[in-house]
Structures are given as C-alpha cells and as structure tokens.
Scaffold this motif. Structure first.
Motif, PDB file in Angstrom:
ATOM      1  N   TYR A   1      -6.522  13.282  -6.900  1.00 29.72           N
ATOM      2  CA  TYR A   1      -6.740  12.320  -5.700  1.00 29.72           C
ATOM      3  C   TYR A   1      -5.417  11.640  -5.352  1.00 29.72           C
ATOM      4  O   TYR A   1      -4.933  11.509  -4.033  1.00 29.72           O
ATOM      5  CB  TYR A   1      -7.895  11.285  -5.856  1.00 29.72           C
ATOM      6  CG  TYR A   1      -8.201  10.653  -5.153  1.00 29.72           C
ATOM      7  CD1 TYR A   1      -9.170  10.794  -4.008  1.00 29.72           C
ATOM      8  CD2 TYR A   1      -7.420   9.221  -4.660  1.00 29.72           C
ATOM      9  CE1 TYR A   1      -9.473   9.913  -2.881  1.00 29.72           C
ATOM     10  CE2 TYR A   1      -7.849   8.347  -3.731  1.00 29.72           C
ATOM     11  CZ  TYR A   1      -8.977   8.838  -2.807  1.00 29.72           C
ATOM     12  OH  TYR A   1      -9.144   7.937  -1.620  1.00 29.72           O
TER      13      TYR A   1
ATOM     14  N   SER B   1      -2.996  13.893  -3.392  1.00 28.34           N
ATOM     15  CA  SER B   1      -3.470  14.179  -2.238  1.00 28.34           C
ATOM     16  C   SER B   1      -3.523  13.202  -1.146  1.00 28.34           C
ATOM     17  O   SER B   1      -3.299  13.419  -0.074  1.00 28.34           O
ATOM     18  CB  SER B   1      -4.982  15.223  -1.983  1.00 28.34           C
ATOM     19  OG  SER B   1      -6.009  14.258  -2.784  1.00 28.34           O
ATOM     20  N   HIS B   2      -4.072  12.066  -1.819  1.00 28.89           N
ATOM     21  CA  HIS B   2      -4.077  10.935  -0.674  1.00 28.89           C
ATOM     22  C   HIS B   2      -2.763   9.735  -0.519  1.00 28.89           C
ATOM     23  O   HIS B   2      -2.924   9.026   0.230  1.00 28.89           O
ATOM     24  CB  HIS B   2      -5.487  10.298  -1.105  1.00 28.89           C
ATOM     25  CG  HIS B   2      -6.479  10.928  -0.693  1.00 28.89           C
ATOM     26  ND1 HIS B   2      -7.085  12.048  -1.234  1.00 28.89           N
ATOM     27  CD2 HIS B   2      -7.413  10.924   0.207  1.00 28.89           C
ATOM     28  CE1 HIS B   2      -8.046  12.390  -0.940  1.00 28.89           C
ATOM     29  NE2 HIS B   2      -8.413  11.842  -0.171  1.00 28.89           N
ATOM     30  N   TYR B   3      -2.030   9.947  -1.964  1.00 28.87           N
ATOM     31  CA  TYR B   3      -1.031   9.021  -2.158  1.00 28.87           C
ATOM     32  C   TYR B   3       0.211   9.669  -2.018  1.00 28.87           C
ATOM     33  O   TYR B   3       1.037   9.638  -3.033  1.00 28.87           O
ATOM     34  CB  TYR B   3      -1.110   7.825  -2.890  1.00 28.87           C
ATOM     35  CG  TYR B   3      -2.388   6.993  -2.429  1.00 28.87           C
ATOM     36  CD1 TYR B   3      -1.916   5.692  -2.159  1.00 28.87           C
ATOM     37  CD2 TYR B   3      -3.432   7.410  -2.978  1.00 28.87           C
ATOM     38  CE1 TYR B   3      -3.027   4.748  -1.907  1.00 28.87           C
ATOM     39  CE2 TYR B   3      -4.564   6.339  -2.687  1.00 28.87           C
ATOM     40  CZ  TYR B   3      -4.283   5.214  -2.073  1.00 28.87           C
ATOM     41  OH  TYR B   3      -5.202   4.167  -1.707  1.00 28.87           O
TER      42      TYR B   3
ATOM     43  N   THR C   1      -0.350   5.444   1.108  1.00 28.03           N
ATOM     44  CA  THR C   1      -1.056   6.211   2.040  1.00 28.03           C
ATOM     45  C   THR C   1      -0.989   5.385   3.382  1.00 28.03           C
ATOM     46  O   THR C   1      -0.390   4.499   3.310  1.00 28.03           O
ATOM     47  CB  THR C   1      -2.592   6.362   1.658  1.00 28.03           C
ATOM     48  OG1 THR C   1      -3.121   7.453   2.934  1.00 28.03           O
ATOM     49  CG2 THR C   1      -3.357   5.375   2.017  1.00 28.03           C
TER      50      THR C   1
END
Length: 553
Positions: A199, A202-204, A215
């Motif tokens: 996670y 992919s998000h940060y 992000t």
C-alpha cells in the motif's frame, strides 16, 4: 475517580462471583475467552516445550461439556429466571440440540452472559471470543440478551496462516470475536493499523528532498465557489474553484504542503505525509495480529494464551483510561495485564488456584522492577487468608487445596487428579543457580491430613529418583519432632552464587500465610516462564491513578 478502588482478582465460579460481588452497571468493558466447545482439551493449562500435554492437567471444566444433572438444574434455573427472549431462545435451542454436549455448553454460558449484561454500564461493550463450532449459537443468545440491534461486529481474527486439518476441508485459521454494545452511546475509539508495504509503495510513491514519503489530494471545491476562484502563482483553479481561501493557500505553501505540477496546465495538490497519517482504519478482519509463536517473549506456555496486541486493540477501542475492564475467564491474565498497562482498572475471575498464581506472577514480573514500583494495588478474593479457611478448603476440595498450597511458594502443580499414577510430586519450583543454563528443581509435596516421619523419608526418595537438589514438604498439620529430625539430616545444598540452603524444608501452611518463604536460589527462579518487563503507556511512574502500590493480597 475514587481513591478507594483496588483492582480485583477473584478465585471461584464466575457465575456466583458475578451475582454476589459485582454491582450492576459497574463495568465499562468485558472481554471473555471462555473454553470453546470443541474437541480440544481445555483442561490443559500448560504444555511442555515440545507441545505435548504437561503432567499437570488441571480439571477445571470436567463436566462442562456433558449433559449432567447440574446442567439440567442450570437450564431449569435459567428458563425460570431469565428474560422472556432468553427463555424462548433456550427452549428453541434445546428442541434442536437436545441434551447434547453443545447444549450443556450453551446452558453453562447463558446465565453468565445474562449476569455480564447486568454488570455492564449503558456505555459499555462486550467482546466474546469464540470458535466456529459455537459462535452462531452464542450470537443467538447474545441477540436475546442484548437485543439484535446492539450487535456491532463479528470480528474475524486470523490466528494462524496454515493448518494441518485441510485435507478434506478448508483449514481452520481464524477465531470469531462477537462485539456487542449495551446501549447506543457506547465508547468507541477508532483503531488504526499500519499500512502494508504494498500500500505504501502504491499510494505514497512521492518522496521529497528530505526523504519523506507523501501522497497528494486535489484542492478543488466540491461545488462551484466563485469567491474561491483565483490564480495562485500562475496556476489555474478547477472551474469549481479552490477548496481553501487565498490566505490558507499561502499558509500551506509556507509550510511546504503544496505539490506543484511540472507545467502550468496542471493543478496544485495538497501533500499528505506518510509519517503524519494514523494508518488504515481497522475493519472487522484482523489479519495483522499474529498468534504467539514459540519464541515470543510474552509466551508463558499457556496453550490458549492470546497475544497482548489483540487485547490492546480491544481495550483501547472500547474503553478509556480509568475505565473498568472485566475478564470473567481470565486464564493466564492477558486481559488484566494489558488493562493494567493501559491505565484501566480491572477485575479478573478464574476457577483454578493455578491460574490465580500464574496471574500474580505475571503481574509482578511485568510491572515491578528492582528500582521501580508501578503495579497498582490489587487484592485476591476467594483464596484462604488464614488457617481456618485453609482447613475449610482442604475439606471441600483437596485438589484445589493442593494447587493453592503449591502457589504459596510460587510453584507449579505437577499432578492431575485423573491422569497418571501418584509420582510423589505435587508441584515444583524451577531455578537456575550456575552458568550451565540447565534448570534445577525444588520438588514439592503437599499434605492436608495426618503427617509422619515416613513422609519425609518418602520425599527424600523422590528427590533422589528425580535428581532434585532441593525438596519442600508443605503441610497443613504441624510436623512431628521425628519429621524435623529427618529433614535436618538431609543436610545442605551449596549454590556457587547464592550460598547454602537446607536440602529438605518443612513449611506449614500457617507459617506460609504468616510470610515464611521457601529457601532456594530465588534470584534465578523461573517456575512459570517469566513475563516480559513492560512499562506502562504513559511517561509517569508510580501506581495507577497516582497511588503507591501496597502489599498485594
């Protein structure tokens, strides 16, 4: 908060203790992990290192799983006294299940759940930890007691990643925790779990010049806002306008919280730094709390022991500092230990003296160090405090007396009343007194009746057979002169680091209650695996709620 409060550890049947000693609406949070109704042997309090059952099989629930006259009497009492909805569900379950082991289990649990509802505050919650064999039946009973509208979650805790029972079905990897609130205004503090590495990647994916991950999110207004439509450093807003004023935009810019696109065609976005985020809100599937593995520091050798992280999540979510936490099946004491560390008040109940002794050792090892005292005052209720009550316990149940007497010297029970022949050992204390790393034992014998010099000679023989350097004879009755002479004749044991100790000691229950100690290299003792030293959650030291610890009951 009342300065008179003392945490409480009760010995005895939790049904009678709840009815007689716990006031209505006095508890903020209940966690219970009762014995499950499955094929497992719930009489096992401890297992040896290899996983085999210990010689000490404590038979606390021997009739729980079978329909007996006592189960029939409990069922009758329940349908006579319980609320109508409970009566109806119990009647329906008995019609379906008959006089089965499952019905015996549910009959045992139902009046206890009724009492737990009574002692819970309107703002309180209950978490019932169970397995799939009984969870659906228990949920029906909880619906009848609390009301179906008070059901909050069925939490699935993934307690293992693999299982050897997956040959003809899917492997059992999870337990169920049923979460109910008593009223609508119940305490709930949102829990957060750490982000997974996947996670985060992919998000940060953005990293600033200081190496901090972040992000971004947009700064557009959700609806047209003409008064927030302005240019900022040559960047145009969304047609709806910005979501912040020009003044706020400048503040965010000065704080380095704006992400500017590479071209003027893009739009400014707000930075959200990973190290400032609380984490992912926890759902009802808990796969981020592993079970206690064989090498875990908190492992005490108790096969149904739950990880402290599991209780931390529950206690922090559904109580606040100073609230009262109750565990009516407290076993090895994980709930009360975590409640203590998180500055909650607590009550624990268990039906075996062995468990009570283990919990006391765990609390002491966890919170009391050589130079600090941060264990709140607590009292043990229900165990003998004087010679008369010890004699009464011996008459009532000599096995419970035996386990209690072993606990007086911080020992561990070694013989079940049903399994195996009498080996002459009722308990033992393990100690280490040299650099070999090899444990040594003090073997314990307990007598509640007539004693004679032959008992001491027998204990000497047991010590020789077991290779035990020390032995102790714990007796309710005073020893004879010949017994004392036999003990003295055994001589002394020399410890390289701790000095000299009588090889065979006779200690009366009266002396132990008055404070006499078993003499052995206690600094290296480890009868129960020593609990991990933990500091409490706040910086300040001293007793809970600012009190100084007193002598424990």
């Amino acid at each position: 908060m009342s300065s008179e409060w003392r945490n409480k550890l009760f010995f005895g049947d939790n049904l009678s203790i709840l009815r007689e000693q716990v006031a209505a609406e006095s508890v903020d949070l209940i966690y219970l992990d009762p014995p499950f109704n499955s094929s497992a042997n719930y009489n096992v309090l401890f297992q040896e290192k290899g996983g085999e059952q210990s010689a000490a099989q404590i038979t606390a629930f021997e009739d729980t799983w079978h329909w007996t006259q006592e189960a029939e009497a409990t069922f009758y009492e329940t349908v006579r006294d319980a609320p109508e909805r409970v009566v109806n569900i119990m009647g329906a379950l008995r019609s379906f299940l008959g006089q089965s082991d499952m019905m015996a289990y549910l009959t045992m649990m139902t009046p206890r759940l009724v009492e737990l509802h009574r002692v819970l505050k309107e703002t309180g919650s209950i978490y019932l930890h169970c397995d799939p064999t009984a969870s659906h039946y228990l949920k029906l009973i909880l619906d009848a007691i609390f009301g179906p509208m008070q059901f909050r979650n069925e939490i699935v805790w993934k307690r293992t990643s693999g299982h050897n029972d997956a040959r003809r079905r899917y492997g059992d990897q999870s337990d169920t925790i049923l979460f109910y609130a008593k009223g609508l205004s119940y305490t709930f503090n949102t829990s957060f779990a750490s982000y997974t590495e996947k996670y985060i990647q992919s998000h940060y994916s953005n990293i600033d010049k200081h190496g901090r991950r972040y992000t971004t999110r947009d700064l557009r207004s959700p609806s047209p806002r003409p008064n927030l439509t302005y240019d900022y450093k040559g960047y145009q807003p969304h047609p709806n306008g910005w979501s912040v004023s020009i003044e706020k935009m400048k503040e965010l810019d000065a704080a380095g919280l704006l992400h500017f696109p590479d071209t003027k065609d893009g739009r400014i976005r707000l930075k959200r730094y990973l190290d400032e985020m609380p984490g992912m809100p926890v759902g009802n599937v808990w796969d981020d709390i592993p079970p206690i593995n064989s090498q875990a520091q908190e492992r005490l050798g108790y096969p149904t022991q739950k990880p402290e992280a599991l209780l931390e999540r529950i206690i922090e979510a559904s109580s606040n500092e100073g609230d009262v936490v109750l565990d009516p099946f407290c076993g090895c004491g994980t709930a009360v230990t975590v409640a203590e560390r998180l500055h909650r008040r607590w009550m624990g109940i268990d039906i075996t003296h062995l468990a009570i002794g283990l919990i006391r050792s765990r609390l002491h090892d966890t919170f009391i160090g050589k130079y600090e005292k941060e264990l709140a005052p607590y009292e043990v209720i229900g165990d003998p405090k004087d010679l008369a009550s010890a004699e009464a316990l011996a008459l009532q149940d000599r096995y419970q007396f035996q386990w209690w007497a072993v606990g007086l010297v911080n020992g561990r029970a070694a013989q079940d009343k049903k399994k195996g022949k009498d080996t002459g050992i009722d308990g033992f204390v393990i100690f280490f007194d040299d650099n070999s790393g090899k444990p040594k034992r003090v073997v314990l014998q307990v007598k509640s009746g007539h004693v004679k010099s032959g008992d001491i000679r027998d204990l000497k023989g047991v010590m020789e057979r077991e290779g035990a350097p020390l032995g102790a004879f714990l007796t309710l009755k005073p020893p004879t002169r010949d017994m004392k002479a036999e003990a003295v004749a055994a001589g002394y044991y020399e410890s390289e680091f701790y000095g000299q100790f009588p090889k065979l000691q006779i200690l009366t229950v009266e002396e132990l209650l008055a404070g006499r100690k078993l003499l052995y290299p206690e600094a290296g003792a480890a009868t129960h695996k020593r609990a991990q030293r933990r500091s409490k959650s706040r910086a300040e030291q001293g007793g809970l709620f600012g009190q100084q610890p007193e002598e424990q009951g």
